[in-house]
Design a protein around this motif. Structure first.
Motif, short mmCIF file in Angstrom:
data_model
loop_
_atom_site.label_atom_id
_atom_site.label_comp_id
_atom_site.label_asym_id
_atom_site.label_seq_id
_atom_site.Cartn_x
_atom_site.Cartn_y
_atom_site.Cartn_z
N ALA A 85 27.64 -30.01 49.31
CA ALA A 85 27.56 -30.55 47.95
C ALA A 85 27.58 -32.07 47.98
O ALA A 85 28.18 -32.68 48.87
CB ALA A 85 28.71 -30.02 47.10
N ASP A 86 26.94 -32.69 47.00
CA ASP A 86 26.83 -34.15 46.99
C ASP A 86 28.18 -34.82 46.76
O ASP A 86 28.57 -35.73 47.47
CB ASP A 86 25.84 -34.61 45.92
CG ASP A 86 24.41 -34.27 46.30
OD1 ASP A 86 24.15 -34.12 47.52
OD2 ASP A 86 23.57 -34.14 45.40
N ARG A 87 28.91 -34.40 45.73
CA ARG A 87 30.17 -35.06 45.41
C ARG A 87 30.97 -34.22 44.42
O ARG A 87 30.47 -33.26 43.88
CB ARG A 87 29.94 -36.45 44.84
CG ARG A 87 29.16 -36.48 43.51
CD ARG A 87 28.94 -37.90 43.05
NE ARG A 87 28.24 -38.66 44.08
CZ ARG A 87 28.19 -39.98 44.10
NH1 ARG A 87 28.81 -40.69 43.19
NH2 ARG A 87 27.52 -40.60 45.06
N GLY A 88 32.22 -34.61 44.23
CA GLY A 88 33.07 -33.95 43.22
C GLY A 88 34.01 -32.95 43.83
O GLY A 88 35.15 -33.26 44.16
N THR A 89 33.56 -31.69 44.01
CA THR A 89 34.39 -30.64 44.59
C THR A 89 33.60 -29.93 45.68
O THR A 89 32.44 -29.58 45.49
CB THR A 89 34.81 -29.61 43.52
OG1 THR A 89 35.59 -30.27 42.52
CG2 THR A 89 35.65 -28.50 44.14
N TRP A 90 34.25 -29.73 46.82
CA TRP A 90 33.63 -29.06 47.95
C TRP A 90 34.42 -27.80 48.28
O TRP A 90 35.66 -27.82 48.31
CB TRP A 90 33.59 -29.97 49.17
CG TRP A 90 32.78 -31.22 48.95
CD1 TRP A 90 31.45 -31.39 49.21
CD2 TRP A 90 33.26 -32.48 48.44
NE1 TRP A 90 31.07 -32.67 48.90
CE2 TRP A 90 32.14 -33.37 48.42
CE3 TRP A 90 34.49 -32.94 47.99
CZ2 TRP A 90 32.24 -34.68 47.97
CZ3 TRP A 90 34.60 -34.24 47.54
CH2 TRP A 90 33.47 -35.10 47.53
N ARG A 91 33.73 -26.71 48.53
CA ARG A 91 34.40 -25.43 48.79
C ARG A 91 34.01 -24.93 50.19
O ARG A 91 32.84 -24.96 50.56
CB ARG A 91 33.99 -24.40 47.73
CG ARG A 91 34.80 -23.11 47.77
CD ARG A 91 34.33 -22.20 46.63
NE ARG A 91 35.00 -20.92 46.61
CZ ARG A 91 36.08 -20.64 45.89
NH1 ARG A 91 36.62 -21.57 45.10
NH2 ARG A 91 36.62 -19.42 45.92
#
Length: 267
Positions: A51-57
């Motif tokens: 994912a680009d940014r923010g929250t990664w799982r």
């Protein structure tokens, strides 16, 4: 060989380790993708989210947790590569707060950060009460944690051995390196063997080669050899102070200090 997508993310983490100003020795661990042994006493599992940014799982599978649940030989860490933004470093205790290390199914860990703030981390079984700093990786990986045991060499050490200076015959970063096993196989009763041993350490707890730090290493040398029935005469072959400009200074522990070891079989 075709480059895998994961290699780019593993490389992002390994490049930071290689660039850190301490000695680092890295080997991949056979049988598990993204799993590496660092400096002989640590294991690092690298996982990534794109994912680009923010929250990664991140998905955590049972075999990711094998060493976390039972290994007494290694300090185990997780490095979670969050897209192209940052790397979240977790030690085994933090992983235990986030997932069930005995679970038989897949679990998850999520990392969130916004506007450059420290990272919030949650998982299947809970949430970390503290945040993870962005600059924890790789510094904390390479410098934190207890020494594996009281008989290990100083953290982040390199040992080198010479029979005739400066020709190196052996070099190791193994914190459990056994002098008796490596140096005494060809010594019989009445024999005498001379070996030059050099040691440097990049541990922040070891700054200069003063009498105290030198004696700690010499105590370890004597214990190692005496335990297996050998006597050793230890001579400091490096100067204890060096001249720089108009003054005299003790040497830094990041510079190799050399000892002359004369080993004989104890009668």
């Amino acid at each position: 060989m075709k480059i895998k997508v994961g290699d780019f993310y593993y490389g992002a983490a390994l490049a930071q380790i290689a660039a850190h100003p301490v000695l680092s020795h890295v080997h991949s661990v056979a049988g598990k993708e993204g799993y590496y042994q660092i400096n002989g006493d640590k294991r690092l599992l690298i996982k990534y989210a794109t994912a680009d940014r923010g929250t990664w799982r991140f998905t955590v599978r049972p075999d990711d947790l094998t060493d976390v649940s039972w290994s007494a030989d290694y300090i185990v860490w997780f490095a979670l590569v969050c897209g192209e933004e940052t790397i979240c470093l977790l030690n085994d205790e933090e992983v235990r707060e986030l997932v069930d290390v005995e679970a038989s199914g897949s679990q998850w860990i999520s990392v969130s950060s916004s506007n450059g703030t420290s990272m919030k981390v949650a998982g299947t079984t809970g949430r970390l009460k503290h945040r993870i700093r962005h600059n924890a990786f790789p510094h904390k990986l390479l410098t934190d944690g207890p020494e594996p045991n009281k008989y290990s060499w100083p953290p982040l050490s390199r040992l080198q051995f010479y029979t005739t200076w400066p020709h190196i015959v052996r070099s190791t970063v193994d914190p459990f390196f056994d002098l008796s096993d490596a140096l005494t196989g060809d010594i019989g009763f009445g024999d005498e063997k001379t070996v030059y041993m050099g040691l440097c350490t990049y541990s922040p707890d070891w700054s200069v080669w003063d009498n105290s730090t030198l004696k700690k290493v010499e105590k370890h040398i004597r214990y190692d050899l005496n335990f297996d029935g050998f006597d050793v005469a230890i001579e400091r072959a490096s100067p204890e102070v060096i001249e720089q400009g108009s003054g005299l200074f003790v040497q830094r522990c990041s510079d190799e200090f050399l000892w002359k070891l004369t080993i004989t079989v104890r009668e």
